[in-house]
Design a protein around this motif. Structure first.
Motif, PDB file in Angstrom:
ATOM      1  N   SER A   1      79.865 -34.129   6.088  1.00 60.31           N
ATOM      2  CA  SER A   1      81.163 -33.510   6.383  1.00 60.31           C
ATOM      3  C   SER A   1      82.013 -34.367   7.307  1.00 60.31           C
ATOM      4  O   SER A   1      83.237 -34.198   7.363  1.00 60.31           O
ATOM      5  N   HIS A   2      81.379 -35.302   8.028  1.00 58.31           N
ATOM      6  CA  HIS A   2      82.122 -36.167   8.936  1.00 58.31           C
ATOM      7  C   HIS A   2      82.150 -37.624   8.490  1.00 58.31           C
ATOM      8  O   HIS A   2      82.572 -38.501   9.233  1.00 58.31           O
ATOM      9  N   GLY A   3      81.701 -37.892   7.271  1.00 60.25           N
ATOM     10  CA  GLY A   3      81.785 -39.240   6.715  1.00 60.25           C
ATOM     11  C   GLY A   3      80.980 -40.272   7.471  1.00 60.25           C
ATOM     12  O   GLY A   3      81.424 -41.409   7.667  1.00 60.25           O
ATOM     13  N   LEU A   4      79.754 -39.917   7.882  1.00 60.93           N
ATOM     14  CA  LEU A   4      78.941 -40.802   8.706  1.00 60.93           C
ATOM     15  C   LEU A   4      77.806 -41.473   7.936  1.00 60.93           C
ATOM     16  O   LEU A   4      76.866 -41.999   8.531  1.00 60.93           O
ATOM     17  N   GLU A   5      77.898 -41.464   6.606  1.00 62.15           N
ATOM     18  CA  GLU A   5      76.787 -41.982   5.802  1.00 62.15           C
ATOM     19  C   GLU A   5      76.463 -43.443   6.086  1.00 62.15           C
ATOM     20  O   GLU A   5      75.289 -43.844   6.049  1.00 62.15           O
ATOM     21  N   LYS A   6      77.453 -44.256   6.379  1.00 60.33           N
ATOM     22  CA  LYS A   6      77.208 -45.690   6.551  1.00 60.33           C
ATOM     23  C   LYS A   6      76.276 -45.974   7.730  1.00 60.33           C
ATOM     24  O   LYS A   6      75.475 -46.905   7.692  1.00 60.33           O
ATOM     25  N   ASN A   7      76.360 -45.168   8.760  1.00 65.97           N
ATOM     26  CA  ASN A   7      75.542 -45.371   9.953  1.00 65.97           C
ATOM     27  C   ASN A   7      74.232 -44.597   9.926  1.00 65.97           C
ATOM     28  O   ASN A   7      73.365 -44.836  10.757  1.00 65.97           O
ATOM     29  N   ALA A   8      74.084 -43.665   9.006  1.00 66.67           N
ATOM     30  CA  ALA A   8      73.021 -42.668   9.098  1.00 66.67           C
ATOM     31  C   ALA A   8      71.656 -43.249   8.748  1.00 66.67           C
ATOM     32  O   ALA A   8      71.380 -43.611   7.603  1.00 66.67           O
ATOM     33  N   VAL A   9      70.792 -43.302   9.755  1.00 66.91           N
ATOM     34  CA  VAL A   9      69.410 -43.752   9.586  1.00 66.91           C
ATOM     35  C   VAL A   9      68.514 -42.519   9.636  1.00 66.91           C
ATOM     36  O   VAL A   9      68.499 -41.793  10.637  1.00 66.91           O
ATOM     37  N   GLU A  10      67.782 -42.289   8.562  1.00 66.50           N
ATOM     38  CA  GLU A  10      66.941 -41.098   8.503  1.00 66.50           C
ATOM     39  C   GLU A  10      65.658 -41.287   9.312  1.00 66.50           C
ATOM     40  O   GLU A  10      65.011 -42.330   9.244  1.00 66.50           O
ATOM     41  N   ILE A  11      65.320 -40.262  10.083  1.00 67.15           N
ATOM     42  CA  ILE A  11      64.000 -40.216  10.707  1.00 67.15           C
ATOM     43  C   ILE A  11      63.086 -39.592   9.658  1.00 67.15           C
ATOM     44  O   ILE A  11      63.020 -38.378   9.497  1.00 67.15           O
ATOM     45  N   VAL A  12      62.404 -40.433   8.914  1.00 70.59           N
ATOM     46  CA  VAL A  12      61.609 -39.975   7.778  1.00 70.59           C
ATOM     47  C   VAL A  12      60.408 -39.153   8.255  1.00 70.59           C
ATOM     48  O   VAL A  12      60.001 -38.183   7.614  1.00 70.59           O
ATOM     49  N   ALA A  13      59.848 -39.555   9.377  1.00 67.28           N
ATOM     50  CA  ALA A  13      58.725 -38.834   9.968  1.00 67.28           C
ATOM     51  C   ALA A  13      58.683 -39.154  11.451  1.00 67.28           C
ATOM     52  O   ALA A  13      59.018 -40.270  11.857  1.00 67.28           O
ATOM     53  N   MET A  14      58.278 -38.164  12.241  1.00 68.59           N
ATOM     54  CA  MET A  14      58.098 -38.387  13.672  1.00 68.59           C
ATOM     55  C   MET A  14      57.004 -37.454  14.146  1.00 68.59           C
ATOM     56  O   MET A  14      57.104 -36.233  14.004  1.00 68.59           O
ATOM     57  N   GLU A  15      55.948 -38.033  14.699  1.00 64.92           N
ATOM     58  CA  GLU A  15      54.792 -37.250  15.109  1.00 64.92           C
ATOM     59  C   GLU A  15      54.434 -37.549  16.560  1.00 64.92           C
ATOM     60  O   GLU A  15      54.515 -38.691  17.009  1.00 64.92           O
ATOM     61  N   MET A  16      54.044 -36.501  17.265  1.00 65.60           N
ATOM     62  CA  MET A  16      53.610 -36.635  18.651  1.00 65.60           C
ATOM     63  C   MET A  16      52.174 -36.134  18.777  1.00 65.60           C
ATOM     64  O   MET A  16      51.807 -35.135  18.164  1.00 65.60           O
ATOM     65  N   ALA A  17      51.381 -36.840  19.564  1.00 70.03           N
ATOM     66  CA  ALA A  17      50.005 -36.425  19.830  1.00 70.03           C
ATOM     67  C   ALA A  17      49.727 -36.565  21.323  1.00 70.03           C
ATOM     68  O   ALA A  17      50.407 -37.311  22.033  1.00 70.03           O
ATOM     69  N   SER A  18      48.733 -35.823  21.793  1.00 72.99           N
ATOM     70  CA  SER A  18      48.256 -35.978  23.160  1.00 72.99           C
ATOM     71  C   SER A  18      46.786 -36.390  23.113  1.00 72.99           C
ATOM     72  O   SER A  18      46.220 -36.602  22.039  1.00 72.99           O
ATOM     73  N   ASP A  19      46.174 -36.513  24.269  1.00 75.88           N
ATOM     74  CA  ASP A  19      44.794 -36.985  24.315  1.00 75.88           C
ATOM     75  C   ASP A  19      43.846 -36.044  23.569  1.00 75.88           C
ATOM     76  O   ASP A  19      44.055 -34.823  23.520  1.00 75.88           O
ATOM     77  N   VAL A  20      42.811 -36.624  23.000  1.00 74.69           N
ATOM     78  CA  VAL A  20      41.767 -35.871  22.304  1.00 74.69           C
ATOM     79  C   VAL A  20      40.440 -36.099  23.034  1.00 74.69           C
ATOM     80  O   VAL A  20      40.355 -36.902  23.962  1.00 74.69           O
ATOM     81  N   ASN A  21      39.404 -35.393  22.622  1.00 70.52           N
ATOM     82  CA  ASN A  21      38.124 -35.471  23.330  1.00 70.52           C
ATOM     83  C   ASN A  21      37.608 -36.891  23.487  1.00 70.52           C
ATOM     84  O   ASN A  21      37.045 -37.258  24.526  1.00 70.52           O
ATOM     85  N   SER A  22      37.810 -37.714  22.464  1.00 71.16           N
ATOM     86  CA  SER A  22      37.277 -39.082  22.502  1.00 71.16           C
ATOM     87  C   SER A  22      37.880 -39.914  23.627  1.00 71.16           C
ATOM     88  O   SER A  22      37.279 -40.901  24.070  1.00 71.16           O
ATOM     89  N   THR A  23      39.072 -39.524  24.115  1.00 72.17           N
ATOM     90  CA  THR A  23      39.676 -40.234  25.243  1.00 72.17           C
ATOM     91  C   THR A  23      38.718 -40.266  26.425  1.00 72.17           C
ATOM     92  O   THR A  23      38.618 -41.277  27.133  1.00 72.17           O
ATOM     93  N   PHE A  24      37.991 -39.177  26.611  1.00 77.09           N
ATOM     94  CA  PHE A  24      37.155 -39.036  27.803  1.00 77.09           C
ATOM     95  C   PHE A  24      35.651 -39.068  27.519  1.00 77.09           C
ATOM     96  O   PHE A  24      34.861 -39.258  28.436  1.00 77.09           O
ATOM     97  N   THR A  25      35.257 -38.885  26.256  1.00 75.98           N
ATOM     98  CA  THR A  25      33.823 -38.784  25.965  1.00 75.98           C
ATOM     99  C   THR A  25      33.191 -40.082  25.481  1.00 75.98           C
ATOM    100  O   THR A  25      31.967 -40.223  25.547  1.00 75.98           O
ATOM    101  N   GLU A  26      33.977 -41.022  24.994  1.00 75.83           N
ATOM    102  CA  GLU A  26      33.391 -42.224  24.407  1.00 75.83           C
ATOM    103  C   GLU A  26      33.182 -43.370  25.381  1.00 75.83           C
ATOM    104  O   GLU A  26      32.725 -44.443  24.999  1.00 75.83           O
ATOM    105  N   LYS A  27      33.563 -43.141  26.657  1.00 84.62           N
ATOM    106  CA  LYS A  27      33.317 -44.135  27.708  1.00 84.62           C
ATOM    107  C   LYS A  27      33.875 -45.501  27.322  1.00 84.62           C
ATOM    108  O   LYS A  27      33.225 -46.538  27.451  1.00 84.62           O
ATOM    109  N   SER A  28      35.095 -45.487  26.825  1.00 89.15           N
ATOM    110  CA  SER A  28      35.732 -46.696  26.312  1.00 89.15           C
ATOM    111  C   SER A  28      37.093 -46.881  26.968  1.00 89.15           C
ATOM    112  O   SER A  28      37.916 -45.949  26.986  1.00 89.15           O
ATOM    113  N   ALA A  29      37.355 -48.053  27.493  1.00 88.81           N
ATOM    114  CA  ALA A  29      38.673 -48.337  28.071  1.00 88.81           C
ATOM    115  C   ALA A  29      39.753 -48.302  27.004  1.00 88.81           C
ATOM    116  O   ALA A  29      40.892 -47.881  27.269  1.00 88.81           O
ATOM    117  N   ILE A  30      39.422 -48.729  25.791  1.00 88.27           N
ATOM    118  CA  ILE A  30      40.394 -48.700  24.693  1.00 88.27           C
ATOM    119  C   ILE A  30      40.785 -47.259  24.380  1.00 88.27           C
ATOM    120  O   ILE A  30      41.974 -46.944  24.195  1.00 88.27           O
TER     121      ILE A  30
END
Length: 410
Positions: free
Chosen positions: A234-263
């Motif tokens: 409706s505002h004629g912005l197609e030329k600039n429009a970049v689609e965010i095809v996917a965006m995912e957020m995660a937080s720490d899981v058990n392996s962060t603390f249980t696998e005794k790994s710096a990585i």
């Protein structure tokens, strides 16, 4: 499925060494970034229906203070703090609001005015959010006088060397690449190319990690304007429009603390989970991506994240680097902006600076940094404590590329 979401305008300030320009405060930085994004989108501030504002260091309601000079329009302004993933978290929140049909056009803004020196705990009378990470690190490795973040990420790199035979030179090659890329980025804090010798033999921060392999503290701001497909058309912005095809957020899981790994401790699994979900949602594979902005707070984190994002097999980062598959002429171009190592790392702004760079790349507007044939872009931003965010971008209306700029109806 929610509505499609597009980035229709991006803008940022030049990132600068923290504490140098005492005459410029965070509202000045924020205002410059937002005005640049509005100009890029060819819309006015009054078109915005919501603002998500990210910063790590500051009092409550800094977002309102930063935006009121641009217009007291009464819109909801939500302040966001997710450590080094703050900017991407603001972007994620605005994206969700548009995807869910709550608003049609919104702003994601991030800024930071940082103190000199390594990051430290600000509140001494309460437990730090990183306490569990620090406790485990101390149990595994003890503590040295070096900055704790350098110890965490540096030890992840040491673990990679011990497990897979990676060499100190591989980490230095990453720093060499990112500093070389930044030469062509006018927004970067550093625009100097360094030799491998200068990188390897520079002042030590933590064991093999030298100063040029560690991101600096920085002042700066970045912004993105997001819109629904209805608003774009409706505002004629197609030329600039970049689609965010996917965006995912995660937080720490058990392996962060249980696998005794710096990585694992520095967020490998939350990055991997977010990446896998993003690829699945987008219907794409890592090999479909051409350009990547990746969270290289330390050279060690860029190296292990190649594997978390599926750019190479686990244990294969050294060969990936030696083959030149992380720069121009290789399989991917990683951090054409110079990354955090050279562009700088004002915590609240980093994720939105990554978004800005990738939108310019997908639109073919990155100048001397342009990645040839950049059609699909990937963003990776993490904050220890923790938050891991992966986004995939492509141009929403590729048939409009190369056509004359359209003018918004606003």
């Amino acid at each position: 499925m929610g509505r499609k979401v597009y980035v229709v305008g991006v803008g940022m300030t030049k990132f600068t060494k923290s504490g140098v320009n005492k005459q410029v405060d965070y509202p000045d930085l924020a205002g410059e970034a937002v005005r640049n994004a509005l100009a890029d989108a060819s819309i006015e501030y009054k078109a915005l229906e919501h603002a998500s504002v990210g910063y790590v260091f500051g009092d409550s309601c800094c977002g309102q203070k930063a935006l009121y000079p641009l217009g007291t329009t009464g819109i909801p302004i939500v302040n966001v703090n997710n450590n080094c993933a703050t900017g991407s978290s603001a972007l994620y929140l605005t994206k969700c609001l548009i995807e869910g049909g709550i608003v049609n056009c919104g702003l994601a803004l991030g800024f930071e005015k940082m103190e000199k020196g390594s990051l430290t705990t600000k509140f001494k009378d309460r437990v730090t959010p990183m306490q569990d990470h620090i406790n485990l690190y101390y149990e595994l490795f003890g503590l040295s006088p070096a900055p704790i973040t350098a110890q965490l990420f540096g030890s992840a790199g040491k673990e990679h060397m011990q497990k897979y035979g990676t060499k100190e030179e591989h980490f230095a090659k990453i720093a060499y690449k990112n500093h070389k890329h930044s030469v062509n980025n006018p927004f970067a804090q550093f625009q100097t190319e360094y030799s491998m010798d200068e990188i390897l033999n520079g002042p030590k921060v933590f064991e093999y990690l030298t100063r040029l392999q560690c991101c600096p503290t920085s002042d700066g701001a970045a912004a993105a304007i997001l819109a629904s497909e209805e608003f774009v058309k409706s505002h004629g912005l197609e030329k600039n429009a970049v689609e965010i095809v996917a965006m995912e957020m995660a937080s720490d899981v058990n392996s962060t603390f249980t696998e005794k790994s710096a990585i694992k401790l520095v967020g490998f699994d939350m990055s991997k989970i977010a990446a896998e979900k993003a690829y699945t949602k987008a219907g794409l594979k890592p090999t479909d991506v051409q350009v990547i902005e990746l969270h290289d707070c330390f050279s060690a984190n860029e190296l292990i994240t190649y594997e978390a994002l599926g750019l190479c097999p686990v244990g294969g980062a050294g060969a990936f680097i030696d083959a030149g598959d992380n720069t121009y002429g290789g399989k991917y171009v990683v951090n054409p902006s110079g990354g955090l190592l050279s562009k700088g790392h004002p915590l609240g702004a980093t994720g939105l600076a990554q978004c800005s760079e990738l939108c310019w790349q997908v639109r073919g507007e990155a100048g001397a940094r342009q990645v040839p044939g950049a059609k699909v872009a990937l963003q990776h931003n993490i904050g220890l404590g923790g938050a891991g965010i992966v986004a995939i971008y492509r141009h929403g209306f590729p048939e409009m590329l190369g056509k004359p700029t359209l003018t918004s109806k606003l």
